[in-house]
Design an enzyme around this catalytic site. Structure first.
Site, PDB file in Angstrom:
ATOM      1  N   THR A 247     -62.652  20.193 -75.313  1.00 60.63           N
ATOM      2  CA  THR A 247     -63.665  19.526 -76.139  1.00 60.63           C
ATOM      3  C   THR A 247     -62.995  18.510 -77.066  1.00 60.63           C
ATOM      4  O   THR A 247     -61.892  18.753 -77.541  1.00 60.63           O
ATOM      5  CB  THR A 247     -64.436  20.571 -76.981  1.00 60.63           C
ATOM      6  OG1 THR A 247     -64.984  21.539 -76.095  1.00 60.63           O
ATOM      7  CG2 THR A 247     -65.534  19.925 -77.805  1.00 60.63           C
TER       8      THR A 247
ATOM      9  N   GLY B 189     -68.081  28.515 -77.454  1.00 60.30           N
ATOM     10  CA  GLY B 189     -69.405  27.946 -77.656  1.00 60.30           C
ATOM     11  C   GLY B 189     -70.473  28.953 -78.048  1.00 60.30           C
ATOM     12  O   GLY B 189     -71.316  28.675 -78.912  1.00 60.30           O
TER      13      GLY B 189
ATOM     14  N   GLY C 159     -73.129  25.086 -73.629  1.00 63.50           N
ATOM     15  CA  GLY C 159     -72.391  25.548 -74.813  1.00 63.50           C
ATOM     16  C   GLY C 159     -72.935  24.925 -76.088  1.00 63.50           C
ATOM     17  O   GLY C 159     -74.071  24.439 -76.139  1.00 63.50           O
TER      18      GLY C 159
ATOM     19  N   THR D 189     -65.299  23.072 -82.162  1.00 61.74           N
ATOM     20  CA  THR D 189     -64.668  23.312 -80.860  1.00 61.74           C
ATOM     21  C   THR D 189     -64.244  24.769 -80.795  1.00 61.74           C
ATOM     22  O   THR D 189     -63.868  25.340 -81.816  1.00 61.74           O
ATOM     23  CB  THR D 189     -63.466  22.374 -80.636  1.00 61.74           C
ATOM     24  OG1 THR D 189     -62.824  22.717 -79.406  1.00 61.74           O
ATOM     25  CG2 THR D 189     -62.454  22.457 -81.765  1.00 61.74           C
ATOM     26  N   GLY D 190     -64.326  25.338 -79.611  1.00 57.30           N
ATOM     27  CA  GLY D 190     -63.931  26.743 -79.472  1.00 57.30           C
ATOM     28  C   GLY D 190     -64.875  27.501 -78.573  1.00 57.30           C
ATOM     29  O   GLY D 190     -65.357  26.952 -77.565  1.00 57.30           O
TER      30      GLY D 190
END
Lengths: 131, 175
Positions: free
Chosen positions: A1, A54, A31, A51-52
């Protein structure tokens, strides 16, 4: 992302995020990125890109949570980011970048690392991967 | 501050064991992305242009999971998502599950600026891309060997997990 948040000379805050999603995703999985208020959000006080993981980011309505925490607590951007990453989300879940209406910036995470960078009109500039 | 910008290229478990040359390459590309936004904002440009152009650069860079370099789905394809939002107006645009759009963030911006809707998904998003005449690519464009190998490993791991427990993905929730 990937993501970017910015404040311009007219005071406009903007947040943007783009992603390929997660490896091996299926069943039309969506996500946090395109969900306004979760992975991407901007208000009159702050712009946020996440980010990470979702699913965790969506459950926390992350971007909106940061904005409302700042507005109603009231809190600084750093306090709001810390609330989201350390009190709402779990270790390993996510990273976030944000800029507020005064040009204060935040790039914080509860993961091992995040590819990131920031710059502002005062000459502050930083690129980092780990802590 | 008069202007400010922050970027990210993803978070998670990032191995410190990567070669110094790889670390340096990531730093240089992040620096380049940042410079694109800095130049726009320093010259009095708008934050929406800065955000779009920085993300375009990162989408076109195969190191990051967006655009070229996007991860593989279970079926071996690529499905991309993007969103953009402006704070004062609360205008927003987003697309999900697009498969042929080179730069999804630019399509999201077109949704924000030209549509009365906010989020287009899958075939509808592709149809909107047709109408907006954005740059299109075939799925091969998104391919990178690194993502291909990661996908094959994930398939192997999920098969092993499935046969061990009898349940598919009982540890990972895929929404």
């Amino acid at each position: 992302t990937v993501g970017c948040v910015a404040l311009d000379k007219d005071g406009q805050l903007v947040a943007g995020t783009s992603t390929g999603g997660m490896t091996n995703k299926r069943y039309g999985r969506v996500g946090d990125v395109p969900i306004i208020g979760s992975g991407t959000y901007a208000s009159e006080v702050v712009a946020v890109s996440m980010t990470g993981w979702g699913e965790r980011i969506m459950e926390a309505v992350s971007g909106h949570t940061v904005s409302e925490y700042m507005k109603h607590k009231p809190a600084t951007l750093r306090e709001a980011g810390s609330y989201l990453l350390r009190e709402v989300l779990n270790p390993g879940d996510a990273g976030m970048i944000a800029v507020d209406k005064n040009g204060n910036t935040l790039m914080d995470m509860n993961t091992q690392g995040m590819f990131r960078g920031k710059a502002d009109a005062d000459g502050n500039r930083e690129v980092a991967i780990w802590e | 501050k008069e202007w400010a910008i922050v970027i990210h290229g993803g978070a998670g478990v990032i191995s410190r064991e990567m070669p110094d040359s790889t670390k340096q390459a990531y730093r240089e590309d992040l620096d380049e992305a940042l410079s694109i936004g800095e130049t726009i904002l320093k010259d009095g440009g708008s934050s929406v242009d800065a955000v779009e152009q920085v993300i375009n650069y990162l989408e076109n860079n195969p190191k990051f999971n967006a655009g070229k370099g996007a991860v593989f789905t279970h079926d071996g394809d690529h499905e991309l998502d993007a969103a953009i939002m402006m704070g004062h107006s609360r205008n927003a645009g987003a697309v999900t599950g697009v498969r042929t759009v080179k730069n999804p963030i630019s399509l999201a911006r077109l949704v924000m600026e030209n549509s009365k809707h906010i989020l287009f998904a899958g075939e509808g998003a592709e149809q909107y891309a047709d109408e907006m005449e954005v740059e299109r690519v075939n799925q091969d464009y998104f391919y990178t060997e690194r993502r291909y190998k990661a996908w094959r490993r994930a398939i192997k791991n999920s098969d092993a997990q499935s046969s061990a427990s009898g349940l598919f993905y009982d540890k990972d929730k895929y929404g």
